[in-house]
Design a protein around this motif. Structure first.
Motif, PDB file in Angstrom:
ATOM      1  N   ASP A  33     -12.115   1.492  22.700  1.00 45.71           N
ATOM      2  CA  ASP A  33     -10.967   1.135  21.851  1.00 45.71           C
ATOM      3  C   ASP A  33     -10.433   2.348  21.106  1.00 45.71           C
ATOM      4  O   ASP A  33      -9.225   2.546  20.981  1.00 45.71           O
ATOM      5  CB  ASP A  33     -11.356   0.038  20.854  1.00 45.71           C
ATOM      6  N   ARG A  34     -11.335   3.174  20.587  1.00 42.64           N
ATOM      7  CA  ARG A  34     -10.899   4.385  19.878  1.00 42.64           C
ATOM      8  C   ARG A  34     -10.145   5.320  20.822  1.00 42.64           C
ATOM      9  O   ARG A  34      -9.142   5.908  20.451  1.00 42.64           O
ATOM     10  CB  ARG A  34     -12.099   5.099  19.270  1.00 42.64           C
ATOM     11  N   ARG A  35     -10.660   5.459  22.059  1.00 42.41           N
ATOM     12  CA  ARG A  35      -9.988   6.324  23.035  1.00 42.41           C
ATOM     13  C   ARG A  35      -8.617   5.769  23.407  1.00 42.41           C
ATOM     14  O   ARG A  35      -7.667   6.512  23.633  1.00 42.41           O
ATOM     15  CB  ARG A  35     -10.837   6.455  24.294  1.00 42.41           C
ATOM     16  N   ALA A  36      -8.505   4.449  23.513  1.00 41.87           N
ATOM     17  CA  ALA A  36      -7.242   3.818  23.916  1.00 41.87           C
ATOM     18  C   ALA A  36      -6.246   3.750  22.747  1.00 41.87           C
ATOM     19  O   ALA A  36      -5.089   3.427  22.930  1.00 41.87           O
ATOM     20  CB  ALA A  36      -7.507   2.425  24.455  1.00 41.87           C
ATOM     21  N   GLY A  37      -6.702   4.043  21.534  1.00 37.45           N
ATOM     22  CA  GLY A  37      -5.800   4.007  20.378  1.00 37.45           C
ATOM     23  C   GLY A  37      -5.719   2.643  19.730  1.00 37.45           C
ATOM     24  O   GLY A  37      -4.857   2.405  18.894  1.00 37.45           O
ATOM     25  N   VAL A  38      -6.585   1.736  20.117  1.00 32.60           N
ATOM     26  CA  VAL A  38      -6.579   0.406  19.509  1.00 32.60           C
ATOM     27  C   VAL A  38      -7.361   0.482  18.205  1.00 32.60           C
ATOM     28  O   VAL A  38      -8.491   0.938  18.175  1.00 32.60           O
ATOM     29  CB  VAL A  38      -7.228  -0.635  20.456  1.00 32.60           C
ATOM     30  N   GLU A  39      -6.716   0.047  17.152  1.00 35.43           N
ATOM     31  CA  GLU A  39      -7.386   0.056  15.855  1.00 35.43           C
ATOM     32  C   GLU A  39      -8.025  -1.303  15.622  1.00 35.43           C
ATOM     33  O   GLU A  39      -7.465  -2.336  15.973  1.00 35.43           O
ATOM     34  CB  GLU A  39      -6.385   0.337  14.737  1.00 35.43           C
ATOM     35  N   THR A  40      -9.170  -1.271  15.049  1.00 36.68           N
ATOM     36  CA  THR A  40      -9.793  -2.543  14.697  1.00 36.68           C
ATOM     37  C   THR A  40      -9.116  -3.049  13.442  1.00 36.68           C
ATOM     38  O   THR A  40      -8.837  -2.296  12.514  1.00 36.68           O
ATOM     39  CB  THR A  40     -11.303  -2.367  14.455  1.00 36.68           C
ATOM     40  N   VAL A  41      -8.810  -4.317  13.422  1.00 36.52           N
ATOM     41  CA  VAL A  41      -8.105  -4.928  12.317  1.00 36.52           C
ATOM     42  C   VAL A  41      -9.129  -5.476  11.332  1.00 36.52           C
ATOM     43  O   VAL A  41      -9.959  -6.305  11.691  1.00 36.52           O
ATOM     44  CB  VAL A  41      -7.176  -6.057  12.821  1.00 36.52           C
ATOM     45  N   ASP A  42      -9.044  -4.962  10.136  1.00 37.71           N
ATOM     46  CA  ASP A  42      -9.932  -5.445   9.093  1.00 37.71           C
ATOM     47  C   ASP A  42      -9.139  -6.470   8.277  1.00 37.71           C
ATOM     48  O   ASP A  42      -8.279  -6.107   7.464  1.00 37.71           O
ATOM     49  CB  ASP A  42     -10.400  -4.276   8.228  1.00 37.71           C
ATOM     50  N   GLU A  43      -9.401  -7.739   8.519  1.00 36.31           N
ATOM     51  CA  GLU A  43      -8.627  -8.802   7.884  1.00 36.31           C
ATOM     52  C   GLU A  43      -8.795  -8.814   6.378  1.00 36.31           C
ATOM     53  O   GLU A  43      -7.856  -9.101   5.641  1.00 36.31           O
ATOM     54  CB  GLU A  43      -9.023 -10.152   8.480  1.00 36.31           C
ATOM     55  N   LYS A  45      -9.265  -6.232   4.504  1.00 40.40           N
ATOM     56  CA  LYS A  45      -8.461  -5.125   3.982  1.00 40.40           C
ATOM     57  C   LYS A  45      -6.984  -5.500   3.968  1.00 40.40           C
ATOM     58  O   LYS A  45      -6.269  -5.226   3.005  1.00 40.40           O
ATOM     59  CB  LYS A  45      -8.696  -3.884   4.842  1.00 40.40           C
ATOM     60  N   LEU A  46      -6.516  -6.141   5.047  1.00 46.92           N
ATOM     61  CA  LEU A  46      -5.117  -6.581   5.104  1.00 46.92           C
ATOM     62  C   LEU A  46      -4.811  -7.609   4.022  1.00 46.92           C
ATOM     63  O   LEU A  46      -3.756  -7.566   3.385  1.00 46.92           O
ATOM     64  CB  LEU A  46      -4.793  -7.155   6.478  1.00 46.92           C
ATOM     65  N   ALA A  47      -5.734  -8.529   3.815  1.00 47.67           N
ATOM     66  CA  ALA A  47      -5.539  -9.550   2.777  1.00 47.67           C
ATOM     67  C   ALA A  47      -5.491  -8.901   1.401  1.00 47.67           C
ATOM     68  O   ALA A  47      -4.676  -9.291   0.545  1.00 47.67           O
ATOM     69  CB  ALA A  47      -6.649 -10.586   2.846  1.00 47.67           C
ATOM     70  N   GLN A  49      -4.536  -5.824   0.740  1.00 49.03           N
ATOM     71  CA  GLN A  49      -3.268  -5.100   0.635  1.00 49.03           C
ATOM     72  C   GLN A  49      -2.111  -6.060   0.367  1.00 49.03           C
ATOM     73  O   GLN A  49      -1.218  -5.779  -0.427  1.00 49.03           O
ATOM     74  CB  GLN A  49      -3.008  -4.302   1.912  1.00 49.03           C
ATOM     75  N   GLU A  50      -2.125  -7.207   1.029  1.00 46.76           N
ATOM     76  CA  GLU A  50      -1.070  -8.209   0.817  1.00 46.76           C
ATOM     77  C   GLU A  50      -1.120  -8.739  -0.614  1.00 46.76           C
ATOM     78  O   GLU A  50      -0.085  -8.923  -1.251  1.00 46.76           O
ATOM     79  CB  GLU A  50      -1.224  -9.348   1.826  1.00 46.76           C
ATOM     80  N   LEU A  51      -2.322  -8.980  -1.111  1.00 45.83           N
ATOM     81  CA  LEU A  51      -2.480  -9.438  -2.496  1.00 45.83           C
ATOM     82  C   LEU A  51      -1.976  -8.381  -3.466  1.00 45.83           C
ATOM     83  O   LEU A  51      -1.303  -8.707  -4.449  1.00 45.83           O
ATOM     84  CB  LEU A  51      -3.947  -9.771  -2.772  1.00 45.83           C
ATOM     85  N   GLN A  52      -2.266  -7.128  -3.167  1.00 45.10           N
ATOM     86  CA  GLN A  52      -1.811  -6.042  -4.025  1.00 45.10           C
ATOM     87  C   GLN A  52      -0.279  -5.956  -4.013  1.00 45.10           C
ATOM     88  O   GLN A  52       0.350  -5.769  -5.056  1.00 45.10           O
ATOM     89  CB  GLN A  52      -2.419  -4.718  -3.558  1.00 45.10           C
ATOM     90  N   ARG A  53       0.328  -6.114  -2.819  1.00 45.40           N
ATOM     91  CA  ARG A  53       1.796  -6.109  -2.739  1.00 45.40           C
ATOM     92  C   ARG A  53       2.393  -7.271  -3.526  1.00 45.40           C
ATOM     93  O   ARG A  53       3.390  -7.115  -4.231  1.00 45.40           O
ATOM     94  CB  ARG A  53       2.244  -6.180  -1.278  1.00 45.40           C
ATOM     95  N   ALA A  54       1.785  -8.446  -3.397  1.00 42.52           N
ATOM     96  CA  ALA A  54       2.289  -9.619  -4.115  1.00 42.52           C
ATOM     97  C   ALA A  54       2.180  -9.419  -5.625  1.00 42.52           C
ATOM     98  O   ALA A  54       3.108  -9.754  -6.374  1.00 42.52           O
ATOM     99  CB  ALA A  54       1.525 -10.872  -3.688  1.00 42.52           C
ATOM    100  N   ASN A  55       1.073  -8.853  -6.072  1.00 43.44           N
ATOM    101  CA  ASN A  55       0.900  -8.600  -7.512  1.00 43.44           C
ATOM    102  C   ASN A  55       1.893  -7.556  -8.008  1.00 43.44           C
ATOM    103  O   ASN A  55       2.422  -7.680  -9.120  1.00 43.44           O
ATOM    104  CB  ASN A  55      -0.536  -8.150  -7.807  1.00 43.44           C
ATOM    105  N   ALA A  56       2.155  -6.540  -7.200  1.00 40.76           N
ATOM    106  CA  ALA A  56       3.124  -5.513  -7.583  1.00 40.76           C
ATOM    107  C   ALA A  56       4.523  -6.112  -7.685  1.00 40.76           C
ATOM    108  O   ALA A  56       5.284  -5.796  -8.609  1.00 40.76           O
ATOM    109  CB  ALA A  56       3.107  -4.371  -6.569  1.00 40.76           C
ATOM    110  N   GLU A  57       4.876  -6.992  -6.761  1.00 34.13           N
ATOM    111  CA  GLU A  57       6.190  -7.649  -6.798  1.00 34.13           C
ATOM    112  C   GLU A  57       6.304  -8.543  -8.031  1.00 34.13           C
ATOM    113  O   GLU A  57       7.336  -8.567  -8.698  1.00 34.13           O
ATOM    114  CB  GLU A  57       6.397  -8.467  -5.518  1.00 34.13           C
ATOM    115  N   LYS A  58       5.237  -9.270  -8.329  1.00 39.35           N
ATOM    116  CA  LYS A  58       5.235 -10.144  -9.506  1.00 39.35           C
ATOM    117  C   LYS A  58       5.395  -9.320 -10.791  1.00 39.35           C
ATOM    118  O   LYS A  58       6.146  -9.694 -11.691  1.00 39.35           O
ATOM    119  CB  LYS A  58       3.921 -10.928  -9.552  1.00 39.35           C
ATOM    120  N   ALA A  59       4.708  -8.193 -10.857  1.00 40.76           N
ATOM    121  CA  ALA A  59       4.809  -7.317 -12.026  1.00 40.76           C
ATOM    122  C   ALA A  59       6.209  -6.721 -12.134  1.00 40.76           C
ATOM    123  O   ALA A  59       6.761  -6.601 -13.237  1.00 40.76           O
ATOM    124  CB  ALA A  59       3.770  -6.201 -11.938  1.00 40.76           C
ATOM    125  N   ARG A  60       6.800  -6.364 -10.984  1.00 35.68           N
ATOM    126  CA  ARG A  60       8.154  -5.806 -11.002  1.00 35.68           C
ATOM    127  C   ARG A  60       9.160  -6.830 -11.516  1.00 35.68           C
ATOM    128  O   ARG A  60      10.044  -6.515 -12.324  1.00 35.68           O
ATOM    129  CB  ARG A  60       8.554  -5.337  -9.596  1.00 35.68           C
TER     130      ARG A  60
END
Length: 179
Positions: A33-43, A45-47, A49-60
């Motif tokens: 997978d590393r050789r093919a360029g496929v990144e492993t998805v860390d759910e 981590k994504l969650a 980041q999404e929570l952080q974006r939502a909190n930043a939008e709420k604060a804005r």
């Protein structure tokens, strides 16, 4: 910390050989997978980041509301200051009732004849401020109207044009008529 393979080995559900083969296959798949360029998805981590974006939008949004409220308060203070510094006298013991519309209501102030003439001519303008009404010069009223046009009472000048089809064209309204 014990992994799942270790736990299964300890419980006797799998043998060491089978666990080693599974581990090798997993390592090989990750390497491919590393050789093919496929990144492993860390759910997780994504969650996060999404929570952080939502909190930043709420604060804005909260900051924008607070800034708008502060701006409105500053405008209100400016209007109050302009009215207090430039208000004109209605005349001592004014005996003439001057009626005007403020919003959807008909209001009345008592003024002297000279003040009434200035109102009709448009040199003085009525401003509804602080639960009462004050008279200010037209220049100041224009500055107030830029900030909040709803509190400035505009006196409509009587039009001298007569509509040809008006059945009451022959009946002129006197300038000094009080209503």
């Amino acid at each position: 910390m014990m992994g799942l393979a270790d736990q299964l080995l300890k419980a006797g559900l799998v043998d060491k050989k089978k666990a080693k083969v599974v581990h090798q296959n997993k390592s090989k798949q990750q390497k491919d997978d590393r050789r093919a360029g496929v990144e492993t998805v860390d759910e997780a981590k994504l969650a996060a980041q999404e929570l952080q974006r939502a909190n930043a939008e709420k604060a804005r949004l909260a900051n924008a509301e607070r800034d708008a409220a502060a701006q409105q308060k500053a405008i209100s203070a400016q209007i109050t200051q302009m009215v207090q510094q430039n208000k004109q006298s209605k005349g001592n013991n004014g005996d003439i009732a001057y009626n005007f519309t403020f919003g959807t209501k008909i209001e009345r102030i008592y003024v002297t004849n000279a003040v009434r003439e200035h109102l009709v001519a448009g040199r003085l303008v009525i401003v509804g401020e602080g639960g009462g009404y004050e008279l200010v010069p037209r220049v100041i009223a224009d500055k107030i109207a830029e900030r909040n046009a709803d509190i400035v009472v505009r006196v409509k000048q009587a039009s001298t044009e007569v509509d040809e089809d008006d059945p009451y064209a022959d009946f002129k309204i006197p300038d000094d008529l009080m209503w």
